[in-house]
Design a protein around this motif. Structure first.
Motif, PDB file in Angstrom:
ATOM      1  N   UNK A  17      14.478  -3.617  51.548  1.00 11.05           N
ATOM      2  CA  UNK A  17      13.476  -4.276  52.378  1.00 11.05           C
ATOM      3  C   UNK A  17      12.429  -4.930  51.485  1.00 11.05           C
ATOM      4  N   UNK A  18      11.816  -5.968  52.005  1.00 13.69           N
ATOM      5  CA  UNK A  18      10.665  -6.569  51.323  1.00 13.69           C
ATOM      6  C   UNK A  18       9.376  -6.262  52.081  1.00 13.69           C
ATOM      7  N   UNK A  19       9.507  -5.925  53.372  1.00 15.82           N
ATOM      8  CA  UNK A  19       8.351  -5.517  54.161  1.00 15.82           C
ATOM      9  C   UNK A  19       8.862  -4.936  55.467  1.00 15.82           C
ATOM     10  N   UNK A  20       8.799  -3.632  55.604  1.00 11.90           N
ATOM     11  CA  UNK A  20       9.289  -2.975  56.815  1.00 11.90           C
ATOM     12  C   UNK A  20       8.261  -2.994  57.937  1.00 11.90           C
ATOM     13  N   UNK A  21       7.080  -3.506  57.668  1.00 10.42           N
ATOM     14  CA  UNK A  21       6.047  -3.560  58.691  1.00 10.42           C
ATOM     15  C   UNK A  21       5.214  -2.294  58.722  1.00 10.42           C
ATOM     16  N   UNK A  22       4.395  -2.177  59.756  1.00 10.19           N
ATOM     17  CA  UNK A  22       3.508  -1.028  59.885  1.00 10.19           C
ATOM     18  C   UNK A  22       4.108   0.005  60.830  1.00 10.19           C
ATOM     19  N   UNK A  23       3.589   1.200  60.744  1.00  8.36           N
ATOM     20  CA  UNK A  23       4.075   2.281  61.594  1.00  8.36           C
ATOM     21  C   UNK A  23       5.325   2.913  61.022  1.00  8.36           C
ATOM     22  N   UNK A  24       6.013   3.673  61.869  1.00 14.86           N
ATOM     23  CA  UNK A  24       7.218   4.396  61.445  1.00 14.86           C
ATOM     24  C   UNK A  24       8.445   3.519  61.592  1.00 14.86           C
ATOM     25  N   UNK A  25       9.295   3.550  60.593  1.00 13.51           N
ATOM     26  CA  UNK A  25      10.583   2.854  60.615  1.00 13.51           C
ATOM     27  C   UNK A  25      11.636   3.868  60.184  1.00 13.51           C
ATOM     28  N   UNK A  26      12.457   4.312  61.108  1.00  9.86           N
ATOM     29  CA  UNK A  26      13.473   5.304  60.805  1.00  9.86           C
ATOM     30  C   UNK A  26      14.587   4.737  59.951  1.00  9.86           C
ATOM     31  N   UNK A  27      14.984   5.470  58.944  1.00  8.54           N
ATOM     32  CA  UNK A  27      16.118   5.093  58.109  1.00  8.54           C
ATOM     33  C   UNK A  27      17.322   5.915  58.528  1.00  8.54           C
ATOM     34  N   UNK A  28      17.196   7.237  58.461  1.00  6.59           N
ATOM     35  CA  UNK A  28      18.210   8.152  58.974  1.00  6.59           C
ATOM     36  C   UNK A  28      17.449   9.223  59.747  1.00  6.59           C
ATOM     37  N   UNK A  29      17.711   9.322  61.039  1.00  6.01           N
ATOM     38  CA  UNK A  29      16.906  10.186  61.895  1.00  6.01           C
ATOM     39  C   UNK A  29      17.794  10.903  62.903  1.00  6.01           C
ATOM     40  N   UNK A  30      17.559  12.179  63.084  1.00  5.40           N
ATOM     41  CA  UNK A  30      18.086  12.956  64.213  1.00  5.40           C
ATOM     42  C   UNK A  30      16.850  13.472  64.928  1.00  5.40           C
ATOM     43  N   UNK A  31      16.600  12.951  66.111  1.00  6.12           N
ATOM     44  CA  UNK A  31      15.379  13.244  66.854  1.00  6.12           C
ATOM     45  C   UNK A  31      15.170  14.756  66.976  1.00  6.12           C
ATOM     46  N   UNK A  32      13.956  15.191  66.695  1.00  3.91           N
ATOM     47  CA  UNK A  32      13.533  16.594  66.760  1.00  3.91           C
ATOM     48  C   UNK A  32      14.291  17.496  65.801  1.00  3.91           C
ATOM     49  N   UNK A  33      14.878  16.922  64.719  1.00  2.00           N
ATOM     50  CA  UNK A  33      15.604  17.766  63.781  1.00  2.00           C
ATOM     51  C   UNK A  33      15.267  17.389  62.343  1.00  2.00           C
ATOM     52  N   UNK A  34      15.506  16.151  61.935  1.00  2.00           N
ATOM     53  CA  UNK A  34      15.232  15.714  60.572  1.00  2.00           C
ATOM     54  C   UNK A  34      15.093  14.198  60.555  1.00  2.00           C
ATOM     55  N   UNK A  35      14.542  13.691  59.482  1.00  2.00           N
ATOM     56  CA  UNK A  35      14.461  12.240  59.375  1.00  2.00           C
ATOM     57  C   UNK A  35      13.937  11.769  58.041  1.00  2.00           C
ATOM     58  N   UNK A  36      14.429  10.620  57.627  1.00  2.00           N
ATOM     59  CA  UNK A  36      13.881   9.885  56.493  1.00  2.00           C
ATOM     60  C   UNK A  36      13.319   8.603  57.076  1.00  2.00           C
TER      61      UNK A  36
END
Length: 127
Positions: A53-72
């Motif tokens: 990426x050159x600019x993912x923007x503001x806030x959260x941007x999930x890369x690898x996510x399992x809701x309510x379990x883990x995330x990058x």
């Protein structure tokens, strides 16, 4: 600037039952969505992927996510992880900004509920 997050490989083989299946990304705005099923809740695992990426923007941007379990995630372009076992967000220190237009390999090895049970790797270096 338009965010260019790409996820090339998601090494959760349980998501794909046919080894002859492939994913094709056009390099602009592709992603993979799997089911939010409790059978995918992992407590001792390693997840990994690639990001450019050159600019993912503001806030959260999930890369690898399992809701309510883990995330990058990227939060304001800075790499962070979340693990539900401890219920906390963990930021890299110093902050790692991946918005440099270069491909990066990221991996998270975790053992929920263990003190210092999570290890984050960026380009094969532990963080």
């Amino acid at each position: 600037m338009k965010a260019k997050l790409l996820l090339l490989a998601l090494t959760l083989s349980i998501l794909f039952s046919n080894a002859q299946t492939a994913l094709n990304f056009d390099g602009i705005n592709n992603y993979v969505v799997g089911p939010n099923n409790s059978s995918l809740d992992l407590y001792h695992a390693t997840i990994e992927g690639w990001i450019k990426t050159t600019n993912a923007g503001t806030g959260y941007r999930g890369i690898i996510v399992k809701v309510y379990n883990f995330g990058i995630y990227l939060e304001n372009n800075n790499l962070m992880i979340f693990e539900n076992g401890t219920g906390r967000r963990i930021f890299t220190d110093p902050k790692i900004n991946l918005a440099d237009g270069i491909w990066h390999h990221i991996a998270l090895s975790f053992n929920h509920m263990e003190t210092d049970g999570s290890k984050l790797y960026v380009d094969a270096c532990t963080q």
